[in-house]
Motif scaffolding. Sequence first.
Motif, PDB file in Angstrom:
ATOM      1  N   THR A  38       0.818  -1.197   0.000  1.00  0.00           N
ATOM      2  CA  THR A  38       0.000   0.000   0.000  1.00  0.00           C
ATOM      3  C   THR A  38       0.859   1.256   0.000  1.00  0.00           C
ATOM      4  OG1 THR A  38      -1.525  -1.267   1.373  1.00  0.00           O
ATOM      5  CG2 THR A  38      -2.038   1.039   1.036  1.00  0.00           C
ATOM      6  N   SER A  39       2.076   1.154   0.534  1.00  0.00           N
ATOM      7  CA  SER A  39       3.002   2.280   0.495  1.00  0.00           C
ATOM      8  C   SER A  39       3.370   2.615  -0.943  1.00  0.00           C
ATOM      9  CB  SER A  39       4.258   1.955   1.306  1.00  0.00           C
ATOM     10  OG  SER A  39       5.155   3.039   1.287  1.00  0.00           O
ATOM     11  N   ARG A  40       3.551   1.592  -1.752  1.00  0.00           N
ATOM     12  CA  ARG A  40       3.858   1.827  -3.164  1.00  0.00           C
ATOM     13  C   ARG A  40       2.665   2.461  -3.871  1.00  0.00           C
ATOM     14  NH1 ARG A  40       6.384  -3.165  -2.231  1.00  0.00           N
ATOM     15  NH2 ARG A  40       4.645  -4.355  -3.080  1.00  0.00           N
ATOM     16  N   LEU A  41       1.455   2.020  -3.501  1.00  0.00           N
ATOM     17  CA  LEU A  41       0.253   2.632  -4.059  1.00  0.00           C
ATOM     18  C   LEU A  41       0.175   4.099  -3.669  1.00  0.00           C
ATOM     19  CD1 LEU A  41      -2.537   2.596  -5.419  1.00  0.00           C
ATOM     20  CD2 LEU A  41      -3.481   1.738  -3.265  1.00  0.00           C
ATOM     21  N   SER A  42       0.501   4.391  -2.403  1.00  0.00           N
ATOM     22  CA  SER A  42       0.484   5.764  -1.925  1.00  0.00           C
ATOM     23  C   SER A  42       1.472   6.627  -2.706  1.00  0.00           C
ATOM     24  CB  SER A  42       0.822   5.800  -0.432  1.00  0.00           C
ATOM     25  OG  SER A  42       0.866   7.123   0.046  1.00  0.00           O
ATOM     26  N   LEU A  61      -9.702  12.628  -8.301  1.00  0.00           N
ATOM     27  CA  LEU A  61      -8.546  13.279  -7.692  1.00  0.00           C
ATOM     28  C   LEU A  61      -8.565  14.785  -7.936  1.00  0.00           C
ATOM     29  CD1 LEU A  61      -5.563  10.821  -8.311  1.00  0.00           C
ATOM     30  CD2 LEU A  61      -6.768  11.299  -6.181  1.00  0.00           C
ATOM     31  N   THR A  62      -8.952  15.189  -9.129  1.00  0.00           N
ATOM     32  CA  THR A  62      -9.041  16.619  -9.423  1.00  0.00           C
ATOM     33  C   THR A  62     -10.103  17.277  -8.565  1.00  0.00           C
ATOM     34  OG1 THR A  62      -8.311  16.274 -11.709  1.00  0.00           O
ATOM     35  CG2 THR A  62      -9.445  18.336 -11.224  1.00  0.00           C
ATOM     36  N   TYR A  63     -11.243  16.606  -8.396  1.00  0.00           N
ATOM     37  CA  TYR A  63     -12.306  17.150  -7.551  1.00  0.00           C
ATOM     38  C   TYR A  63     -11.831  17.293  -6.105  1.00  0.00           C
ATOM     39  CZ  TYR A  63     -15.634  16.411 -11.365  1.00  0.00           C
ATOM     40  OH  TYR A  63     -16.286  16.466 -12.560  1.00  0.00           O
ATOM     41  N   LEU A  64     -11.090  16.292  -5.607  1.00  0.00           N
ATOM     42  CA  LEU A  64     -10.581  16.356  -4.244  1.00  0.00           C
ATOM     43  C   LEU A  64      -9.594  17.508  -4.076  1.00  0.00           C
ATOM     44  CD1 LEU A  64     -10.015  12.574  -3.413  1.00  0.00           C
ATOM     45  CD2 LEU A  64     -11.785  14.072  -2.491  1.00  0.00           C
ATOM     46  N   LEU A  65      -8.772  17.730  -5.091  1.00  0.00           N
ATOM     47  CA  LEU A  65      -7.804  18.822  -5.026  1.00  0.00           C
ATOM     48  C   LEU A  65      -8.494  20.184  -5.036  1.00  0.00           C
ATOM     49  CD1 LEU A  65      -5.079  17.424  -7.448  1.00  0.00           C
ATOM     50  CD2 LEU A  65      -4.784  17.883  -5.009  1.00  0.00           C
ATOM     51  N   LYS A  66      -9.639  20.268  -5.699  1.00  0.00           N
ATOM     52  CA  LYS A  66     -10.360  21.538  -5.808  1.00  0.00           C
ATOM     53  C   LYS A  66     -11.340  21.757  -4.655  1.00  0.00           C
ATOM     54  CE  LYS A  66     -10.202  21.938 -10.862  1.00  0.00           C
ATOM     55  NZ  LYS A  66     -11.019  22.029 -12.100  1.00  0.00           N
ATOM     56  N   ALA A  67     -11.622  20.703  -3.899  1.00  0.00           N
ATOM     57  CA  ALA A  67     -12.607  20.817  -2.821  1.00  0.00           C
ATOM     58  C   ALA A  67     -12.166  21.862  -1.803  1.00  0.00           C
ATOM     59  CB  ALA A  67     -12.793  19.463  -2.146  1.00  0.00           C
ATOM     60  N   THR A  75      -4.689  18.867   1.870  1.00  0.00           N
ATOM     61  CA  THR A  75      -3.273  18.745   1.542  1.00  0.00           C
ATOM     62  C   THR A  75      -3.084  17.557   0.600  1.00  0.00           C
ATOM     63  OG1 THR A  75      -2.774  17.243   3.379  1.00  0.00           O
ATOM     64  CG2 THR A  75      -2.687  19.620   3.828  1.00  0.00           C
ATOM     65  N   ASP A  76      -1.903  17.463   0.000  1.00  0.00           N
ATOM     66  CA  ASP A  76      -1.632  16.330  -0.887  1.00  0.00           C
ATOM     67  C   ASP A  76      -1.772  15.013  -0.146  1.00  0.00           C
ATOM     68  OD1 ASP A  76      -1.126  18.248  -2.739  1.00  0.00           O
ATOM     69  OD2 ASP A  76       1.000  17.789  -3.008  1.00  0.00           O
ATOM     70  N   ASP A  77      -1.255  14.965   1.088  1.00  0.00           N
ATOM     71  CA  ASP A  77      -1.354  13.737   1.876  1.00  0.00           C
ATOM     72  C   ASP A  77      -2.806  13.375   2.145  1.00  0.00           C
ATOM     73  OD1 ASP A  77       1.352  13.321   1.990  1.00  0.00           O
ATOM     74  OD2 ASP A  77       1.610  14.211   3.969  1.00  0.00           O
ATOM     75  N   GLU A  78      -3.629  14.365   2.447  1.00  0.00           N
ATOM     76  CA  GLU A  78      -5.044  14.107   2.727  1.00  0.00           C
ATOM     77  C   GLU A  78      -5.765  13.604   1.485  1.00  0.00           C
ATOM     78  OE1 GLU A  78      -5.752  17.368   6.321  1.00  0.00           O
ATOM     79  OE2 GLU A  78      -6.023  17.952   4.232  1.00  0.00           O
ATOM     80  N   VAL A  80      -4.344  11.877  -0.942  1.00  0.00           N
ATOM     81  CA  VAL A  80      -3.875  10.508  -1.172  1.00  0.00           C
ATOM     82  C   VAL A  80      -4.533   9.542  -0.194  1.00  0.00           C
ATOM     83  CG1 VAL A  80      -1.865   8.987  -1.011  1.00  0.00           C
ATOM     84  CG2 VAL A  80      -1.690  11.172  -2.211  1.00  0.00           C
ATOM     85  N   VAL A  81      -4.575   9.911   1.085  1.00  0.00           N
ATOM     86  CA  VAL A  81      -5.197   9.042   2.091  1.00  0.00           C
ATOM     87  C   VAL A  81      -6.667   8.809   1.761  1.00  0.00           C
ATOM     88  CG1 VAL A  81      -5.937   8.922   4.496  1.00  0.00           C
ATOM     89  CG2 VAL A  81      -3.601   9.582   3.955  1.00  0.00           C
ATOM     90  N   THR A  82      -7.364   9.873   1.324  1.00  0.00           N
ATOM     91  CA  THR A  82      -8.775   9.735   0.954  1.00  0.00           C
ATOM     92  C   THR A  82      -8.928   8.807  -0.244  1.00  0.00           C
ATOM     93  OG1 THR A  82      -9.255  11.966   1.768  1.00  0.00           O
ATOM     94  CG2 THR A  82     -10.849  10.980   0.251  1.00  0.00           C
ATOM     95  N   ALA A  83      -8.035   8.946  -1.231  1.00  0.00           N
ATOM     96  CA  ALA A  83      -8.100   8.093  -2.415  1.00  0.00           C
ATOM     97  C   ALA A  83      -7.850   6.627  -2.058  1.00  0.00           C
ATOM     98  CB  ALA A  83      -7.081   8.566  -3.457  1.00  0.00           C
TER      99      ALA A  83
END
Length: 208
Positions: A38-42, A61-67, A75-78, A80-83
């Motif tokens: 899962t680390s590699r997926l992250s 992912l684009t929607y999450l970045l624009k939310a 944040t980028d980490d948030e 990725v964790v959400t995805a």
Amino acid sequence: PRGTQRDCPSSSLTHQQCTSQERIINLSSNRAFPRGSTSRLSGYLHGVVQERKADPRDDLLTYLLKAETDGEILTDDEVVVTAVLLLFTGHEMMMKLIADGMLELVRHREQRRLLREELSIAPKAVEGIIRYHGPSKVVTLRVVEDSELRDTRIEAGQRVLMSLAAANCDPRQFDDPETFDISWSTHSHLGFGHGIYSCIGAPLARVE
């Protein structure tokens, strides 16, 4: 017909099962990085996030970045964790739920026969399976302020392992909780969490 009584699979958890979610997402680090495969997926998703920042698309992912909420963005980490969370809950958890549901119907022939004869109870059957043998057994939360629960002191920063499976087999909430019965109406179960910790994919999961 009432269901067959036996040990509810949700009532017996191994240490390995209880710590599985911590292996998926390591909440103790500054960067919410999982370990192993899962680390590699992250890491892969972090790369995709950077691509979406440079070239937005019509995707999740684009929607999450624009939310944005009250001027704040993820944040980028948030992102990725959400995805990762959506991927696991949307695929792996549903795979387990469907498989476990079929297993219980194979084990309980009278319940399988009841479902075949009365397809109208299918929604109840889904809820009964989620309560009795749901895919999510535990939830790990971090305490944000000093608290006390039943004479037990819990300090801010500590983790609390909440057993949804145990709650779903609580005799104070359910009559004969060890009995698998798809005719019950058990919407009060915690198979999808509760309140702000409710599973965002619960409506889709029920349809699937």
